[in-house]
Every structure is written in structure tokens, then in C-alpha cells.
Scaffold this motif. Structure first.
Motif, PDB file in Angstrom:
ATOM      1  N   MET A   1     -12.542 -12.817  15.702  1.00 14.20           N
ATOM      2  CA  MET A   1     -13.969 -13.088  15.583  1.00 14.20           C
ATOM      3  C   MET A   1     -14.598 -13.050  16.969  1.00 14.20           C
ATOM      4  O   MET A   1     -14.065 -13.607  17.924  1.00 14.20           O
ATOM      5  CB  MET A   1     -14.215 -14.439  14.915  1.00 14.20           C
ATOM      6  N   ALA A   2     -15.754 -12.378  17.073  1.00 14.81           N
ATOM      7  CA  ALA A   2     -16.330 -12.185  18.403  1.00 14.81           C
ATOM      8  C   ALA A   2     -17.781 -11.759  18.318  1.00 14.81           C
ATOM      9  O   ALA A   2     -18.285 -11.400  17.249  1.00 14.81           O
ATOM     10  CB  ALA A   2     -15.522 -11.137  19.158  1.00 14.81           C
ATOM     11  N   PHE A   3     -18.431 -11.796  19.449  1.00 11.67           N
ATOM     12  CA  PHE A   3     -19.761 -11.214  19.565  1.00 11.67           C
ATOM     13  C   PHE A   3     -19.618  -9.696  19.682  1.00 11.67           C
ATOM     14  O   PHE A   3     -18.738  -9.204  20.380  1.00 11.67           O
ATOM     15  CB  PHE A   3     -20.479 -11.775  20.798  1.00 11.67           C
ATOM     16  N   PHE A   4     -20.526  -8.990  19.038  1.00 17.34           N
ATOM     17  CA  PHE A   4     -20.456  -7.536  19.022  1.00 17.34           C
ATOM     18  C   PHE A   4     -21.284  -6.879  20.125  1.00 17.34           C
ATOM     19  O   PHE A   4     -21.032  -5.736  20.478  1.00 17.34           O
ATOM     20  CB  PHE A   4     -20.928  -7.001  17.661  1.00 17.34           C
ATOM     21  N   GLY A   5     -22.311  -7.564  20.626  1.00 15.46           N
ATOM     22  CA  GLY A   5     -23.159  -6.918  21.622  1.00 15.46           C
ATOM     23  C   GLY A   5     -23.824  -7.907  22.554  1.00 15.46           C
ATOM     24  O   GLY A   5     -24.049  -9.066  22.201  1.00 15.46           O
ATOM     25  N   ASP A   6     -24.113  -7.432  23.761  1.00 20.11           N
ATOM     26  CA  ASP A   6     -24.873  -8.191  24.750  1.00 20.11           C
ATOM     27  C   ASP A   6     -26.112  -7.367  25.065  1.00 20.11           C
ATOM     28  O   ASP A   6     -26.003  -6.247  25.589  1.00 20.11           O
ATOM     29  CB  ASP A   6     -24.028  -8.394  26.013  1.00 20.11           C
ATOM     30  N   TYR A   7     -27.285  -7.911  24.780  1.00 21.33           N
ATOM     31  CA  TYR A   7     -28.504  -7.095  24.796  1.00 21.33           C
ATOM     32  C   TYR A   7     -29.456  -7.422  25.936  1.00 21.33           C
ATOM     33  O   TYR A   7     -30.542  -6.873  25.992  1.00 21.33           O
ATOM     34  CB  TYR A   7     -29.211  -7.244  23.439  1.00 21.33           C
ATOM     35  N   HIS A   8     -29.046  -8.265  26.849  1.00 18.04           N
ATOM     36  CA  HIS A   8     -29.919  -8.659  27.958  1.00 18.04           C
ATOM     37  C   HIS A   8     -29.098  -8.622  29.244  1.00 18.04           C
ATOM     38  O   HIS A   8     -28.452  -9.594  29.618  1.00 18.04           O
ATOM     39  CB  HIS A   8     -30.479 -10.059  27.681  1.00 18.04           C
ATOM     40  N   THR A   9     -29.107  -7.461  29.922  1.00 21.84           N
ATOM     41  CA  THR A   9     -28.413  -7.328  31.199  1.00 21.84           C
ATOM     42  C   THR A   9     -29.300  -6.579  32.183  1.00 21.84           C
ATOM     43  O   THR A   9     -30.124  -5.752  31.793  1.00 21.84           O
ATOM     44  CB  THR A   9     -27.062  -6.583  31.065  1.00 21.84           C
ATOM     45  N   HIS A  10     -29.117  -6.895  33.459  1.00 20.51           N
ATOM     46  CA  HIS A  10     -29.923  -6.295  34.518  1.00 20.51           C
ATOM     47  C   HIS A  10     -29.049  -5.457  35.450  1.00 20.51           C
ATOM     48  O   HIS A  10     -27.854  -5.740  35.616  1.00 20.51           O
ATOM     49  CB  HIS A  10     -30.632  -7.380  35.322  1.00 20.51           C
ATOM     50  N   THR A  11     -29.650  -4.460  36.063  1.00 14.80           N
ATOM     51  CA  THR A  11     -28.947  -3.574  36.986  1.00 14.80           C
ATOM     52  C   THR A  11     -29.696  -3.499  38.309  1.00 14.80           C
ATOM     53  O   THR A  11     -30.710  -4.160  38.509  1.00 14.80           O
ATOM     54  CB  THR A  11     -28.828  -2.146  36.404  1.00 14.80           C
ATOM     55  N   LYS A  12     -29.229  -2.647  39.180  1.00 19.86           N
ATOM     56  CA  LYS A  12     -29.851  -2.463  40.494  1.00 19.86           C
ATOM     57  C   LYS A  12     -31.277  -1.920  40.394  1.00 19.86           C
ATOM     58  O   LYS A  12     -32.014  -1.959  41.380  1.00 19.86           O
ATOM     59  CB  LYS A  12     -29.018  -1.500  41.339  1.00 19.86           C
ATOM     60  N   TYR A  13     -31.667  -1.447  39.203  1.00 24.61           N
ATOM     61  CA  TYR A  13     -33.034  -0.952  39.044  1.00 24.61           C
ATOM     62  C   TYR A  13     -34.063  -2.080  39.092  1.00 24.61           C
ATOM     63  O   TYR A  13     -35.251  -1.829  39.232  1.00 24.61           O
ATOM     64  CB  TYR A  13     -33.176  -0.153  37.749  1.00 24.61           C
ATOM     65  N   SER A  14     -33.608  -3.322  38.915  1.00 23.52           N
ATOM     66  CA  SER A  14     -34.542  -4.449  39.076  1.00 23.52           C
ATOM     67  C   SER A  14     -33.853  -5.566  39.851  1.00 23.52           C
ATOM     68  O   SER A  14     -33.744  -5.503  41.074  1.00 23.52           O
ATOM     69  CB  SER A  14     -35.095  -4.930  37.734  1.00 23.52           C
ATOM     70  N   HIS A  15     -33.321  -6.566  39.165  1.00 18.92           N
ATOM     71  CA  HIS A  15     -32.814  -7.766  39.822  1.00 18.92           C
ATOM     72  C   HIS A  15     -31.300  -7.862  39.754  1.00 18.92           C
ATOM     73  O   HIS A  15     -30.728  -8.892  40.124  1.00 18.92           O
ATOM     74  CB  HIS A  15     -33.454  -8.997  39.159  1.00 18.92           C
ATOM     75  N   GLY A  16     -30.640  -6.817  39.279  1.00 19.62           N
ATOM     76  CA  GLY A  16     -29.195  -6.863  39.135  1.00 19.62           C
ATOM     77  C   GLY A  16     -28.463  -6.328  40.346  1.00 19.62           C
ATOM     78  O   GLY A  16     -29.046  -5.695  41.227  1.00 19.62           O
ATOM     79  N   LYS A  17     -27.158  -6.564  40.387  1.00 23.07           N
ATOM     80  CA  LYS A  17     -26.334  -6.146  41.522  1.00 23.07           C
ATOM     81  C   LYS A  17     -25.532  -4.880  41.245  1.00 23.07           C
ATOM     82  O   LYS A  17     -25.040  -4.251  42.178  1.00 23.07           O
ATOM     83  CB  LYS A  17     -25.388  -7.281  41.905  1.00 23.07           C
ATOM     84  N   GLY A  18     -25.368  -4.532  39.986  1.00 26.11           N
ATOM     85  CA  GLY A  18     -24.537  -3.390  39.646  1.00 26.11           C
ATOM     86  C   GLY A  18     -25.339  -2.230  39.093  1.00 26.11           C
ATOM     87  O   GLY A  18     -26.544  -2.314  38.862  1.00 26.11           O
TER      88      GLY A  18
END
Length: 264
Positions: A1-18
Motif C-alpha cells: 500500500m502506498a501513495f501513487f503520485g506527488d503533485y507539488h514539486t519545485h525545480t530550478k525554474y523557480s524555488h527548487g534546487k534540482g
């Protein structure tokens, strides 16, 4: 049993590091079936995606999709509230080009008019800093802004409700249920008490657990939201990404709905 998706992630295009690929690679390693690339919207004054860069992001995501066919990558934005009338920083005509529309209040989002700054942005900051709570008038204005946005736009997820401004979380949850918008259990912060969360759950609104990852290693980290859900007793069948894939409002065939009336 698990979560199927993560729908809120950020990248280098805004405030993320990757990069987009870094986030997708992390999602694959966690066994997710879907991942959302949802950088900050156009009117965030410090970490925004620029409209001129949107085609660049689309091209990047297209290339990563070809490289990782085992996971579905949804490209969207975490949009910002921009006015007390419920306007957000994406045009209705732009939404069909997005796989996912998240919306949340951010202090550093540029208000649409000076009136919005003086009647909403500034009072909320001042009350939070010096009074540590919202006045009854501000509370009602904040809530009404959320309700108007839910009615005007095909918003899929409300990000970190009740943070950093205070709203009537139950009334907003009722509207979210009415329009088919998911109520986020954010992986960085839960802005409501357990009592409020129980009242929100009682409306029947569907939740979605997201990481709000700003670095690849946090993609797929649902612990804060999942712990809150267990503590309050929210049934797993009320969490849209638990053992199933969500059905997002902006992707559904459009049908007429009655306007939602805020009960003051």
C-alpha cells in the motif's frame, strides 16, 4: 500500500534546487506512478516562472518524458492569489496547456492593484506580525478570495490552506468539494489544527498528500500529511493519491455547475 503520485514539486525554474530530471528520477526511485512539476506562478516576485520561459520548461519536460516512460509527468504551476476578487496569476486561456493547476497564497506574490495590497496583503502581514491573528473582517475577506478563485478557475489543488493567511477552512473545504478541487495535506506545513482538520474532513472534501519538495531528495515525502491524516482518523479512501490516481478538475470534461454562494 502506498501513495501513487506527488503533485507539488519545485525545480530550478523557480524555488527548487534540482532539475526536472532530478525530481523525476527521485520519483521513479520512490516507486511513484506520477509526479507533478509545479513551479511558482508568474507573479511571484522572487521565485517566479517567467512566461517567456514556459516553452523552455515544456521542452525540458517533453525530453524527460521520453527518457522515463515508466512514470507520468504532469507539468503545471503553483499559481498565486493576486486580488481580493479571486484572480490568480494564470489566464483561463493558459490552463488547457497545463496538466495541473495548484493555487495558494504567497506573501511575495504581486497584488493586482494597489487596493489589493492595502486591503489584503499589507493587513495580513501586519496582523500576523503584531497581533498574531486575523481580524474578523480580514478573515472574511481572505475566505471570500479563496471562494471566488475556486469559482472562477479550474484549480486542481489548494496548496497549504490556512498558511500564511487565515481563512474559514471549513467553508473553503465545502467549496472545494463542490467544485472538485483537492485540499492539500502539505509535506512542509499543515496550517490547521487537528480539530479543524477533522471538521474539514467531515465536509467530505477529498485530500491530496504532496511533498512540496524544493529539493529532489524530498520528492515523495508524504510523512507530515500522512501522519496528520492518521492522527485525525481521515479514511484513506478520502485521500486521492493513496492507492489510486487523482482525477483532476482541470482535466475533466467541462460541465455547468451552480455558483457557490459564500454563507456569511
Amino acid at each position: 500500500m502506498a501513495f501513487f503520485g506527488d503533485y507539488h514539486t519545485h525545480t530550478k525554474y523557480s524555488h527548487g534546487k534540482g532539475s526536472v530530471e532530478d525530481n523525476v528520477r527521485a520519483a521513479v526511485a520512490k516507486g511513484l506512478k506520477e509526479v507533478g512539476i509545479t513551479d511558482h506562478g508568474f507573479k511571484h516576485m522572487t521565485y517566479n516562472v517567467r512566461r517567456i520561459d514556459w516553452p523552455v520548461i515544456e521542452k525540458d519536460v517533453k525530453a524527460v518524458r521520453a527518457k522515463y516512460p515508466q512514470i507520468n509527468i504532469r507539468l503545471g504551476l503553483e499559481t498565486n492569489f493576486c486580488s481580493l476578487q479571486g484572480h490568480i496569476d494564470v489566464l483561463p486561456s493558459e490552463i488547457p496547456a497545463m496538466d495541473l493547476v495548484i493555487c495558494g497564497y504567497h506573501v511575495m506574490a504581486k497584488p493586482e492593484r494597489s487596493r489589493d495590497f492595502f486591503r489584503c496583503w499589507l493587513p495580513n502581514v501586519m496582523q500576523a506580525a503584531f497581533i498574531h491573528k486575523s481580524s474578523r473582517r480580514m478573515y472574511a475577506r481572505n475566505t471570500d478570495m479563496y471562494l471566488k478563485a475556486l469559482e472562477k478557475y479550474e484549480i486542481d489543488i489548494l496548496s497549504h490552506p490556512n498558511h500564511p493567511i487565515k481563512i474559514d477552512v471549513v467553508e473553503v473545504a465545502k467549496a472545494a468539494k463542490h467544485f472538485g478541487t483537492y485540499y492539500e495535506l502539505n509535506g512542509k506545513r499543515i496550517g490547521i489544527t487537528d480539530k479543524q482538520l477533522g471538521e474539514v474532513a467531515a465536509t467530505g472534501v477529498e485530500f491530496i498528500c504532496d511533498s512540496d519538495a524544493h529539493s529532489p531528495e524530498r520528492v515523495g515525502d508524504f510523512e507530515l500529511g500522512a501522519t496528520a491524516a492518521r492522527r485525525v482518523g481521515i479514511p484513506y479512501n478520502q485521500i486521492a493519491n493513496w492507492e489510486r490516481l487523482p482525477s483532476f478538475r482541470s482535466r475533466k470534461p467541462k460541465e455547468s455547475r451552480d455558483a457557490y454562494e459564500f454563507i456569511k
